[in-house]
Motif scaffolding. Structure first.
Motif, short mmCIF file in Angstrom:
data_model
loop_
_atom_site.label_atom_id
_atom_site.label_comp_id
_atom_site.label_asym_id
_atom_site.label_seq_id
_atom_site.Cartn_x
_atom_site.Cartn_y
_atom_site.Cartn_z
N LEU A 55 -0.75 -1.75 -4.59
CA LEU A 55 -2.11 -1.20 -4.60
C LEU A 55 -2.36 -0.33 -5.82
O LEU A 55 -3.44 -0.35 -6.38
CB LEU A 55 -2.33 -0.39 -3.32
CG LEU A 55 -3.79 -0.04 -2.99
CD1 LEU A 55 -4.59 -1.29 -2.74
CD2 LEU A 55 -3.85 0.86 -1.75
N ASN A 56 -1.35 0.43 -6.27
CA ASN A 56 -1.53 1.28 -7.44
C ASN A 56 -1.69 0.49 -8.72
O ASN A 56 -2.19 1.00 -9.71
CB ASN A 56 -0.34 2.23 -7.59
CG ASN A 56 -0.36 3.33 -6.54
OD1 ASN A 56 -1.39 3.57 -5.92
ND2 ASN A 56 0.78 3.96 -6.32
N ALA A 57 -1.25 -0.78 -8.70
CA ALA A 57 -1.37 -1.61 -9.89
C ALA A 57 -2.64 -2.41 -9.91
O ALA A 57 -2.85 -3.23 -10.79
CB ALA A 57 -0.17 -2.55 -9.98
N LEU A 58 -3.53 -2.16 -8.93
CA LEU A 58 -4.75 -2.96 -8.83
C LEU A 58 -5.96 -2.21 -9.36
O LEU A 58 -7.08 -2.49 -8.99
CB LEU A 58 -4.98 -3.36 -7.37
CG LEU A 58 -3.87 -4.17 -6.72
CD1 LEU A 58 -4.26 -4.55 -5.30
CD2 LEU A 58 -3.56 -5.43 -7.50
N GLY A 59 -5.72 -1.23 -10.19
CA GLY A 59 -6.85 -0.51 -10.76
C GLY A 59 -7.38 0.59 -9.88
O GLY A 59 -8.50 1.03 -10.04
N THR A 97 0.81 -1.22 0.00
CA THR A 97 0.00 0.00 0.00
C THR A 97 0.84 1.27 0.00
O THR A 97 0.29 2.37 0.12
CB THR A 97 -0.92 0.01 1.23
OG1 THR A 97 -0.13 0.07 2.42
CG2 THR A 97 -1.79 -1.23 1.28
N GLU A 98 2.16 1.16 -0.12
CA GLU A 98 3.03 2.34 -0.05
C GLU A 98 2.70 3.31 -1.19
O GLU A 98 2.63 2.92 -2.36
CB GLU A 98 4.49 1.92 -0.12
CG GLU A 98 5.46 3.07 0.08
CD GLU A 98 6.90 2.62 0.02
OE1 GLU A 98 7.77 3.38 0.47
OE2 GLU A 98 7.16 1.52 -0.49
N GLN A 99 2.54 4.60 -0.86
CA GLN A 99 2.14 5.60 -1.84
C GLN A 99 3.20 6.68 -2.06
O GLN A 99 2.95 7.61 -2.82
CB GLN A 99 0.84 6.29 -1.36
CG GLN A 99 -0.33 5.35 -1.21
CD GLN A 99 -0.77 4.76 -2.53
OE1 GLN A 99 -1.09 5.48 -3.47
NE2 GLN A 99 -0.78 3.43 -2.61
N SER A 100 4.36 6.58 -1.45
CA SER A 100 5.38 7.61 -1.61
C SER A 100 5.97 7.57 -3.01
O SER A 100 5.93 6.54 -3.70
CB SER A 100 6.49 7.43 -0.58
OG SER A 100 7.09 6.15 -0.71
N ALA A 101 6.52 8.71 -3.43
CA ALA A 101 7.08 8.80 -4.78
C ALA A 101 8.27 7.86 -4.96
O ALA A 101 8.45 7.26 -6.02
CB ALA A 101 7.49 10.24 -5.07
N VAL A 102 9.08 7.75 -3.92
CA VAL A 102 10.23 6.85 -3.97
C VAL A 102 9.89 5.60 -3.17
O VAL A 102 9.73 5.64 -1.96
CB VAL A 102 11.49 7.53 -3.38
CG1 VAL A 102 12.67 6.57 -3.43
CG2 VAL A 102 11.79 8.81 -4.14
#
Length: 603
Positions: free
Chosen positions: A598-602, A574-579
């Motif tokens: 999580l970002n790759a799950l649509g 679930t990490e959302q940081s840029a790096v």
């Protein structure tokens, strides 16, 4: 199995555990209250007191123990094979339910009882009659008993339906003072050396207690309760979000029993306060919001002196760990730093985020989550079927072996009743008998265990809100497939249950929205507790199919060495940081789990 031939430790000789003694006494005075569920760790006198209860009943010593590995036939009754072979007649041998009639049915580790036995207990507990039906032959007998169950909560939760059948519940601890420890050891040593002499030593106290209980039983029918106090019970059940009306009824009956125990004829507010923790401890639905327990009362009091409620001690408020706004901004800004090594960056980030007070983030809807179909593997899978396919894959179907009617193979377990009835009806000689088999199981039970990271670092980039959306989607799919769901959270340096193992609820969104994030990330603690829980679940249901989902950003100072979970595991980063630090991927590799971001799950 019956325990009447085994010397039992005298009920009155047990040191401490006043609340449990009171609960057991109340159900003896008024059996309509229901049984008692005793929850606590090992060594807290659960079994000793439960077995001592039988000494207080008119049929002294009539205690029946339901073993953990008992079969359905042992519980409800079985077919008398010997008589069927010799006399060509079918009859039943009484089971444990028949033997426990007018006594105590004691179930140790009741939370590990197989579902088939739980279903039988639920039916009999409701009707107080055991009915056995086999191909047109019906037999029934009364089964009115006091149900006593013990459990260690660390080994798994109890099914809500059975839990509610216990009228009262007591949560025990195993922390004793030095003097109490010394007394317990001395008492146990004296009993083991000479049980008869030890029992004789407490015979007068035991007889006095039994006489007191019998007097309360006779006085129970004359006890009354005002409408104002009835309303008080209803209002407090409503405030505790108690499901159904059984809690109200049990509370009223327990208050009557306590009034009779104290030698009074009119229920007082003190009676209601005294039994409240016994009635609500396993029925309260406050979504984890703790409330101060009502005052407990000493167990042994003369009836002419009503008990005085003990004053509650105020809880020590938690230390304020709130950081200044500049510190918060500094910790948030650390997400964008890529000048330090991964290890030092993780340590600093975890410490900074851990200082934030708990905060809320409302659920964000997640569309088209994609999770793996494959079984657990140590490699990270590039493929990603939809969540519906994933959950459907967990619905394991039985495979037919050989030809059979409707494509279903016979079970290797012989149905002796059908075999005997069928061959006796055809007047077959024993040498010509045809075996009848039990129906093969068509599928396996499936458990979806979700481990949700609720540490402060998940607040960055709305990761916590998106995690809640992922949890909700998993729960909705499990609900449609009538599968089990359990949710465990880990954050603020603690692990706790958000949702024990239940049939996946249809409405979970409100519970998730009320769950805050704060503190550090005890990743090792949650994995080890989850593994212990899953081991207990497999003991209870050996065919259980396990699907575990770990939703975390991986920001923790703890290492991942040696972590593993039973069944199939998926780590959702679930990490959302840029790096990206890649800690979620490192956790998946260490555990041999599937990995997705999580970002790759649509999202």
């Amino acid at each position: 199995m019956l325990m009447s031939d085994t010397p039992a430790f005298p009920f009155v000789a047990v040191t401490g555990q006043a609340l449990l003694k009171l609960a057991l006494t109340l159900i003896t005075i008024n059996p309509s209250i229901g049984g008692v569920l005793i929850s606590g760790p090992r060594g807290s006198a659960k079994t000793t007191l439960a077995r001592g209860l039988a000494q207080l009943l008119p049929q002294k010593g009539k205690l029946v123990t339901l073993p953990l590995g008992a079969s359905e036939e042992m519980l409800i009754g079985s077919l008398d094979l010997q008589q069927a072979l010799s006399d060509q007649q079918v009859s039943f041998n009484p089971g444990l339910l028949a033997k426990a009639h007018d006594g105590v049915l004691y179930v140790d580790e009741v939370n590990l009882l197989p579902d088939a036995l739980v279903d039988q207990l639920l039916d009999v507990a409701a009707s107080r009659v055991n009915i056995i039906e086999r191909d047109g032959i019906s037999h029934q007998h009364p089964a009115d008993f006091l149900l006593i169950g013990t459990m260690n909560p660390d080994e798994g939760e109890l099914r809500p339906q059975l839990q509610d059948r216990f009228g009262l519940a007591v949560e025990l601890g195993n922390q004793y003072s030095i003097d109490e420890r010394m007394e317990i050891v001395q008492q146990r040593e004296a009993f083991d050396q000479n049980p008869a002499a030890f029992i004789a030593k407490y015979a007068d106290s035991q007889r006095s207690l039994i006489k007191h209980i019998q007097s309360a039983q006779l006085a129970l029918s004359n006890v009354t309760c005002s409408d104002a106090l009835r309303r008080n019970i209803a209002e407090r059940c409503h405030e505790a979000n108690v499901d159904g009306m059984r809690g109200d009824i049990v509370w009223y009956r327990a208050a009557l029993a306590h009034t009779a125990w104290q030698g009074r004829k009119q229920v007082t507010l003190e009676d209601i306060d005294t039994v409240e923790p016994l009635v609500l401890s396993h029925r309260r639905n406050d979504n984890g919001n703790s409330t101060p327990p009502p005052p407990s009362s000493p167990y042994s009091r003369p009836p002419e002196k009503p008990p005085e409620p003990q004053k509650q001690q105020p809880k020590t408020p938690p230390k304020d760990t709130q950081q200044s706004s500049s510190q918060q901004q500094q910790s948030q800004g650390s997400d964008n730093s890529n000048n330090e090594s991964d290890n030092s960056d993780d340590n600093a980030g975890d410490n900074d985020w851990g200082g934030l007070p708990p905060q809320q983030q409302h659920l964000e809807t997640v569309e088209a989550i994609r999770l793996p179909r494959q079984k657990q593997t140590s490699k990270i899978r590039p493929t990603s079927p939809t969540l519906k396919d994933k959950v459907m894959a967990g619905k394991q179907k039985g495979q037919a072996k050989g030809g059979s009617r409707n494509g279903r193979a016979p079970s290797p377990s012989v149905s002796w009743f059908n075999t005997l009835v069928g061959n006796i009806a055809k007047r077959n000689a024993p040498t010509d008998w045809q075996l009848h088999y039990k129906k093969a199981r068509s599928g396996k039970a499936v458990l979806h265990l979700i481990l949700l990271d609720t540490s402060s670092s998940t607040l960055a980039g709305q990761a916590f809100a998106k995690s809640k959306g992922a949890v909700l989607q998993i729960a909705e799919q499990a609900y449609l497939l009538r599968e089990q769901l359990a949710v465990m959270s880990f954050g603020h340096e603690q692990v706790k249950w958000l949702l024990p193992q239940v049939r996946a609820p249809k409405h979970l969104q409100s519970l998730l929205n009320e769950t805050p994030a704060g503190g550090g990330t005890p990743i090792r603690d949650v994995i080890m507790q989850a593994q212990q829980y899953l081991q207990g679940a497999v003991v209870k249901s050996p065919d259980l199919e396990i699907q575990t989902y770990v939703l975390t950003d991986g920001r923790t100072t703890q290492d991942f060495d040696g972590l593993s979970l039973q069944g199939h595991c998926t780590v959702i980063d679930t990490e959302q940081s840029a790096v990206k630090r890649g800690r979620g991927k490192a956790l998946a590799n260490a555990m041999g789990a599937d990995y997705f971001h999580l970002n790759a799950l649509g999202v």
